[in-house]
Design an enzyme around this catalytic site. Structure first.
Site, short mmCIF file in Angstrom:
data_model
loop_
_atom_site.label_atom_id
_atom_site.label_comp_id
_atom_site.label_asym_id
_atom_site.label_seq_id
_atom_site.Cartn_x
_atom_site.Cartn_y
_atom_site.Cartn_z
N GLU A 175 10.63 -5.89 2.71
CA GLU A 175 10.92 -5.53 1.31
C GLU A 175 12.42 -5.49 1.01
OE1 GLU A 175 8.76 -1.98 0.12
OE2 GLU A 175 6.86 -3.06 0.18
N GLU A 294 1.15 -6.11 3.28
CA GLU A 294 0.89 -4.72 2.87
C GLU A 294 -0.02 -4.78 1.66
OE1 GLU A 294 4.06 -1.83 2.49
OE2 GLU A 294 5.19 -2.79 4.11
O1 AHR Z 1 3.35 1.27 3.70
C1 AHR Z 1 4.23 2.23 3.21
C2 AHR Z 1 5.53 1.65 2.71
O2 AHR Z 1 5.27 0.93 1.52
C3 AHR Z 1 6.23 0.65 3.61
O3 AHR Z 1 7.04 1.24 4.52
C4 AHR Z 1 7.02 -0.17 2.63
O4 AHR Z 1 7.23 -1.47 3.10
C5 AHR Z 1 6.21 -0.11 1.35
O5 AHR Z 1 6.99 0.14 0.24
#
Ligand code: AHR
Length: 501
Positions: A175, A294
């Site tokens: 990210e 994610e």
């Molecule tokens: O999964 C939780 C968090 O969400 C992670 O660390 C991040 O990559 C995202 O914003």
């Protein structure tokens, strides 16, 4: 109230693409109680000699994760991998700035590889492109993958593992588009750094596959320009491009929330188009697939950070029935986009926005555990291009949306098929007729269903089985079709058996 009626037409020859087993992946981050108190808890009376919880391991094995992203997440952008190897008593305690927590490093690189090995899942390692250098990224590949005879591969042997681990999948940071990220960059700066990291990492081990950071969500102002820019500059160096998304029902608009797959499909289409655009612009023939590394529902439990404690409880979302129906639609989206989505990792696996919740003496399965387990264990082979005719319902967020969400798989080698159906209606039973256009199966073999009247119903330590799936009796075949009634707010899995070709 009158029933709704829908038809689902299948043709085993009309396929979207091959289902990659890696779409059934997970994500374990050093965040909250995912690692410490989750998968590693030496203080628990339930733990084995290594600090692993057999009850947690068994539940994770039931989901059958094929790939596991590690060690972050936001955590990785401040992580020094060298801290996490060597004798435990010599590993430093550090502040993990991303989560305002203390990282003891008692669970590190070798412990994760042992965990992944026992789970039977491939590791997917994220390198630190926040505070980390391109040299440190290449050093980590050397530590993991080279035969002994160089500094870091010899160090791995000294630390107890002479054989190379052969980690194939590597994320180039996490990210990096987000201002919250340690070492956040604009798209051009990220792409420039990632190209150099990619060069060094692939020179160290040409067999590895690289995943670049896409946008961290679709709300951020830089979406989807970030994606286009990064793909254009980095495209020839990478194999996968990442998507991150967390679905939410903040306004308690369940009709819209239950139509979330409209948004998931739109995002997949946008990023797949960005990939095609970059390929055309670069006159490139390189295949780049989507890696949704994610994904989940997350909006109820805060996850801003701890108070400089070890393993503070963060983002311990309690999942309810409607969340499970959205998770089922996520997984159906991956099947419907099987031609482009080749890796997906649910964030996360234990305690932190997870299908499993633990305390030292017990654990329970969240509602979302069940769709994950059913898809992962039954969707094989080809994803079928399903034709669905279902009543349309108006939603505030997505306009008119069919009341039925469907995906289907068919494996010509074994003859097994699977159908996954969500009745989005909150109040009405849906009678569904399933028709095979080419060859009908011998019949249905098994079926499972999750349903309820309260979209907010959930599980807990006290009522661990309040919302689960139960086995249903399968409908009889009538020639090439079968009809069954789906309760409101339900998720149904049906398996079929064809005579193998
Ligand atoms: O999964 C939780 C968090 O969400 C992670 O660390 C991040 O990559 C995202 O914003």
């Amino acid at each position: 109230m009158d029933q709704l009626h829908a038809t689902v037409s299948l043709n085993t020859q009309r396929t979207v693409g091959e289902i990659s087993p890696l779409i059934f992946g997970g994500f374990a981050e050093h965040m909250g109680r995912c690692i410490y108190g989750g998968i590693y808890d030496p203080a628990s009376p339930l733990s084995d000699g290594r600090g692993f919880r057999p009850d947690v391991m068994d539940a994770l094995k039931d989901i059958n994760f094929r790939i596991m992203r590690y060690p972050g997440g936001n955590f990785v952008s401040g992580h020094r991998w060298q801290d996490s190897v060597g004798p435990r008593e010599q590993r430093p305690r550090r502040r993990a700035l991303a989560w305002r927590s203390i990282e003891t490093n008692q669970f590190g690189l070798h412990e994760f590889m042992e965990f992944a090995g026992e789970l039977g899942t491939l590791p997917m390692w994220a390198v630190n492109l926040g505070t980390g250098t391109i040299q440190e990224a290449a050093d980590l590949v050397e530590y993991m993958n080279l035969p002994t005879g160089t500094h870091y591969s010899d160090l791995r042997a000294t630390n107890g593992h002479a054989d190379p681990y052969g980690v194939k999948y590597w994320c180039l940071g996490n990210e990096m588009d987000g201002p919250w990220q340690i070492g956040h960059m604009d798209a051009v700066s990220y792409a420039d750094k990632a190209v150099e990291a990619a060069k060094l990492m692939k020179w160290t081990d040409p067999e590895i596959k690289l995943i670049a950071c896409g946008s961290s969500n679709t709300e951020i102002a830089s979406y989807p320009d970030w994606d286009r820019t990064v793909l254009e500059r980095l495209g020839d160096h990478i194999d996968y491009f990442s998507l991150h998304t967390y679905a939410a029902n903040r306004d308690n608009d369940t009709d819209s929330f239950l139509a979330s797959s409209v948004a998931f499909e739109g995002q997949a289409d946008t990023i797949a188009a960005a990939v095609r655009l970059a390929r055309a612009k670069n006159r490139s023939k390189k295949e780049i697939y989507l890696c949704w590394d994610e994904w989940n529902v997350w909006y109820k439990a805060g996850g801003d950070g701890g108070n400089w404690e070890e393993a503070p409880p963060l983002a311990e979302e309690v999942y309810n029935l409607e969340d499970a129906l959205v998770v089922a639609q996520w997984l159906s989206t991956f099947l419907r986009k099987a031609d482009v989505v080749k890796i997906a990792c649910v964030a996360q696996i234990v305690n932190v926005i997870a299908p499993i919740t633990t305390r030292p003496d017990a654990m329970f399965k969240q509602t979302t555990f069940y769709p994950m387990m059913l898809f992962s264990n039954h969707a094989f082979g080809h994803s079928l291009d399903v034709l669905v005719r279902a009543p349309i319902h108006d939603t505030a967020l997505y306009g008119p949306v069919p009341q039925l969400d469907v995906s289907a798989s068919f494996d010509p080698e074994t003859g097994q098929g699977a159908l996954f159906l969500v009745n989005r209606s909150q109040t009405r039973v849906m009678e569904v007729t399933i028709r095979w256009e080419d060859v009908a199966p011998e019949g249905f073999t098994r079926g499972w269903q999750m349903s309820g009247t309260d979209p907010k119903a959930h599980n807990s330590f006290e009522q661990p089985d309040n919302v689960t799936t139960h086995e249903i009796s399968v409908p009889p075949l009538d020639g090439r079709s079968a009809t069954l009634a789906l309760p409101p707010l339900s998720f149904t899995t049906l398996l079929t058996r064809h005579t193998p070709a």
